[in-house]
Design an enzyme around this catalytic site. Structure first.
Site, PDB file in Angstrom:
ATOM      1  N   LYS A  78      16.292 -81.472  63.249  1.00  0.00           N
ATOM      2  CA  LYS A  78      16.585 -80.553  62.148  1.00  0.00           C
ATOM      3  C   LYS A  78      15.389 -79.671  61.792  1.00  0.00           C
ATOM      4  O   LYS A  78      15.551 -78.663  61.096  1.00  0.00           O
ATOM      5  CB  LYS A  78      17.050 -81.318  60.911  1.00  0.00           C
ATOM      6  CG  LYS A  78      16.015 -82.185  60.236  1.00  0.00           C
ATOM      7  CD  LYS A  78      16.638 -82.940  59.066  1.00  0.00           C
ATOM      8  CE  LYS A  78      15.640 -83.850  58.373  1.00  0.00           C
ATOM      9  NZ  LYS A  78      14.546 -83.098  57.704  1.00  0.00           N
ATOM     10  N   ASP A  79      14.185 -80.017  62.262  1.00  0.00           N
ATOM     11  CA  ASP A  79      13.004 -79.193  61.993  1.00  0.00           C
ATOM     12  C   ASP A  79      12.864 -78.022  62.961  1.00  0.00           C
ATOM     13  O   ASP A  79      12.047 -77.121  62.730  1.00  0.00           O
ATOM     14  CB  ASP A  79      11.723 -80.042  62.080  1.00  0.00           C
ATOM     15  CG  ASP A  79      11.613 -81.054  60.961  1.00  0.00           C
ATOM     16  OD1 ASP A  79      12.252 -80.847  59.910  1.00  0.00           O
ATOM     17  OD2 ASP A  79      10.891 -82.060  61.134  1.00  0.00           O
ATOM     18  N   ARG A 126      18.963 -78.217  50.051  1.00  0.00           N
ATOM     19  CA  ARG A 126      20.360 -78.598  50.297  1.00  0.00           C
ATOM     20  C   ARG A 126      20.763 -79.779  49.406  1.00  0.00           C
ATOM     21  O   ARG A 126      21.847 -79.789  48.824  1.00  0.00           O
ATOM     22  CB  ARG A 126      20.525 -78.977  51.774  1.00  0.00           C
ATOM     23  CG  ARG A 126      21.851 -79.659  52.107  1.00  0.00           C
ATOM     24  CD  ARG A 126      21.828 -80.251  53.513  1.00  0.00           C
ATOM     25  NE  ARG A 126      20.774 -81.230  53.683  1.00  0.00           N
ATOM     26  CZ  ARG A 126      20.879 -82.515  53.337  1.00  0.00           C
ATOM     27  NH1 ARG A 126      21.993 -82.971  52.789  1.00  0.00           N
ATOM     28  NH2 ARG A 126      19.879 -83.348  53.539  1.00  0.00           N
ATOM     29  N   ARG A 127      19.896 -80.786  49.308  1.00  0.00           N
ATOM     30  CA  ARG A 127      20.221 -81.943  48.468  1.00  0.00           C
ATOM     31  C   ARG A 127      20.211 -81.562  46.987  1.00  0.00           C
ATOM     32  O   ARG A 127      21.065 -82.004  46.214  1.00  0.00           O
ATOM     33  CB  ARG A 127      19.227 -83.081  48.726  1.00  0.00           C
ATOM     34  CG  ARG A 127      19.283 -83.645  50.136  1.00  0.00           C
ATOM     35  CD  ARG A 127      18.396 -84.866  50.266  1.00  0.00           C
ATOM     36  NE  ARG A 127      18.326 -85.325  51.647  1.00  0.00           N
ATOM     37  CZ  ARG A 127      17.216 -85.334  52.389  1.00  0.00           C
ATOM     38  NH1 ARG A 127      16.073 -84.929  51.859  1.00  0.00           N
ATOM     39  NH2 ARG A 127      17.235 -85.764  53.627  1.00  0.00           N
ATOM     40  N   ARG A 144       7.534 -83.644  47.754  1.00  0.00           N
ATOM     41  CA  ARG A 144       7.148 -83.684  49.164  1.00  0.00           C
ATOM     42  C   ARG A 144       6.386 -84.952  49.425  1.00  0.00           C
ATOM     43  O   ARG A 144       6.003 -85.673  48.514  1.00  0.00           O
ATOM     44  CB  ARG A 144       6.277 -82.470  49.522  1.00  0.00           C
ATOM     45  CG  ARG A 144       7.071 -81.282  50.041  1.00  0.00           C
ATOM     46  CD  ARG A 144       6.218 -80.401  50.933  1.00  0.00           C
ATOM     47  NE  ARG A 144       5.800 -81.085  52.145  1.00  0.00           N
ATOM     48  CZ  ARG A 144       4.918 -80.594  53.001  1.00  0.00           C
ATOM     49  NH1 ARG A 144       4.327 -79.444  52.760  1.00  0.00           N
ATOM     50  NH2 ARG A 144       4.596 -81.253  54.094  1.00  0.00           N
ATOM     51  N   ARG A 150       7.244 -91.162  48.938  1.00  0.00           N
ATOM     52  CA  ARG A 150       8.444 -90.854  48.156  1.00  0.00           C
ATOM     53  C   ARG A 150       9.045 -92.131  47.560  1.00  0.00           C
ATOM     54  O   ARG A 150       9.434 -92.159  46.392  1.00  0.00           O
ATOM     55  CB  ARG A 150       9.479 -90.136  49.012  1.00  0.00           C
ATOM     56  CG  ARG A 150       9.039 -88.773  49.500  1.00  0.00           C
ATOM     57  CD  ARG A 150      10.148 -88.058  50.239  1.00  0.00           C
ATOM     58  NE  ARG A 150       9.644 -86.889  50.953  1.00  0.00           N
ATOM     59  CZ  ARG A 150      10.387 -85.865  51.324  1.00  0.00           C
ATOM     60  NH1 ARG A 150      11.674 -85.852  51.055  1.00  0.00           N
ATOM     61  NH2 ARG A 150       9.862 -84.839  51.976  1.00  0.00           N
ATOM     62  N   CYS A 239      16.117 -74.026  58.416  1.00  0.00           N
ATOM     63  CA  CYS A 239      16.338 -75.457  58.238  1.00  0.00           C
ATOM     64  C   CYS A 239      16.188 -75.894  56.781  1.00  0.00           C
ATOM     65  O   CYS A 239      16.598 -76.991  56.419  1.00  0.00           O
ATOM     66  CB  CYS A 239      15.389 -76.254  59.122  1.00  0.00           C
ATOM     67  SG  CYS A 239      13.637 -76.018  58.751  1.00  0.00           S
TER      68      CYS A 239
END
Length: 321
Positions: A78-79, A126-127, A144, A150, A239
């Site tokens: 996805k990157d 997106r989230r 980040r 996280r 992305c």
């Protein structure tokens, strides 16, 4: 015969997934593989990914590959930018991990059980957009950092968040699925295109390695990712854009079929378009393009063109994430 040099980012997740690919290749072919750490621009910056641009985590790896400093590289698919890179070839898409998103909460609560005003951290626009679209009155905080940093913001001694949302695949590759409070249904949180998939890349002018790496390829995973990324490319979205896509392969009346769902969501969650399309794995790219064209016909470009907004309870992206 010398060991093959596999370029990888130095994060715990990147090293884990690259190590798994190295082990799989050695098991399948007998070739030894050594990991070579490459520092990317994304690793050196604490700025939000949306500001750093597409390909920030892969450009240094591709430069090292083109220069012959490494023999092949492993990327989180996805990157990767959707445009093809001249001289390089995706030789394999290994079996995909579960592409869904995962929620980790302090007390094991599910997303629906979080109280209004609960602080939820995540690194993807997106989230953020989809969390706002659910209308749960959550305070969404862009963050980040690597998986460990996280998770510490929820479960660590200095926790400052009630929950975080991140990719389930990363937790699985690090052996941390036990910390997941809820794996989010795609009906609630549609994944990013190619989430959970890896791309094994080498130079086009190394046909022996192209053939060697092909042993790692998983056709169903490649077909699903091809459909999802064709949608993303046709929408001309990067992305980090609020675009979601999820392709599943299932047995149909006339053989295997791809069922592709796609969505475009405004950053504040007030507008979204969600459509689906089916077709054959052989036409994976065409399915993605066709679904993107239908989304555009319904006004997706007007949503993608909206300036980034701060939805209810959203903090602005800062440089200290």
């Amino acid at each position: 015969m010398r060991a093959l040099r596999l370029g990888t980012r130095g994060s715990a997740l990147a090293m884990a997934q690259s190590g798994q690919i190295a082990d799989a290749l050695t098991t399948a072919t007998g070739r030894a593989v050594e990991l070579v750490e490459v520092v990317t621009a994304g690793d050196r910056s604490s700025a939000p990914v949306q500001r750093l641009g597409v390909g920030v985590f892969v450009s240094a790896l591709r430069d090292a590959l083109t220069a012959g400093e490494i023999d092949f590289a492993v990327h989180s698919y996805k990157d990767l930018p959707t445009a093809a890179h001249g001289g390089l070839h995706i030789a394999a898409v290994p079996p995909r991990e579960d592409p869904r998103d995962a929620l980790i909460t302090r007390d094991g609560s599910t997303l629906a059980e979080l109280p209004p005003g609960a602080t939820v951290g995540t690194g993807a626009l997106r989230r953020i957009a989809q969390l706002h679209a659910l209308g749960l009155q959550l305070t969404v905080t862009p963050i980040r950092g690597n998986v460990d940093s996280r998770v510490r913001r929820v479960l660590g001694p200095d926790a400052d968040l009630d929950a975080v949302v991140l990719a389930r695949a990363g937790l699985a590759r690090l052996g941390r699925v036990g910390e997941i409070s809820e794996t989010l249904d795609p009906m609630l949180m549609l994944p990013a295109p190619a989430q959970g998939a890896l791309a094994v890349e080498c130079r086009v002018d190394d046909p022996e390695l192209v053939e060697l790496l092909a042993v790692l390829d998983h056709a169903p995973s490649r077909a699903a990712v091809t459909a999802e990324r064709a949608l993303l490319a046709t929408l001309e979205a990067g992305c980090s854009a609020p675009v979601a896509a999820f392709a599943e392969l299932a047995e149909g009346d006339d053989g295997d079929e791809i069922y592709l769902r796609g969505a475009v969501i405004s950053p504040d969650g007030t507008r979204d378009l969600r459509l689906s399309r089916t077709g054959t794995p052989a036409d994976a790219e065409g399915i993605g393009k066709a679904l993107a064209a239908e989304l555009l016909d319904r006004g997706a470009d007007s949503i993608l063109g909206q300036p980034e907004q701060s939805g209810p309870g959203t903090q602005q992206f800062g440089s200290t994430e």
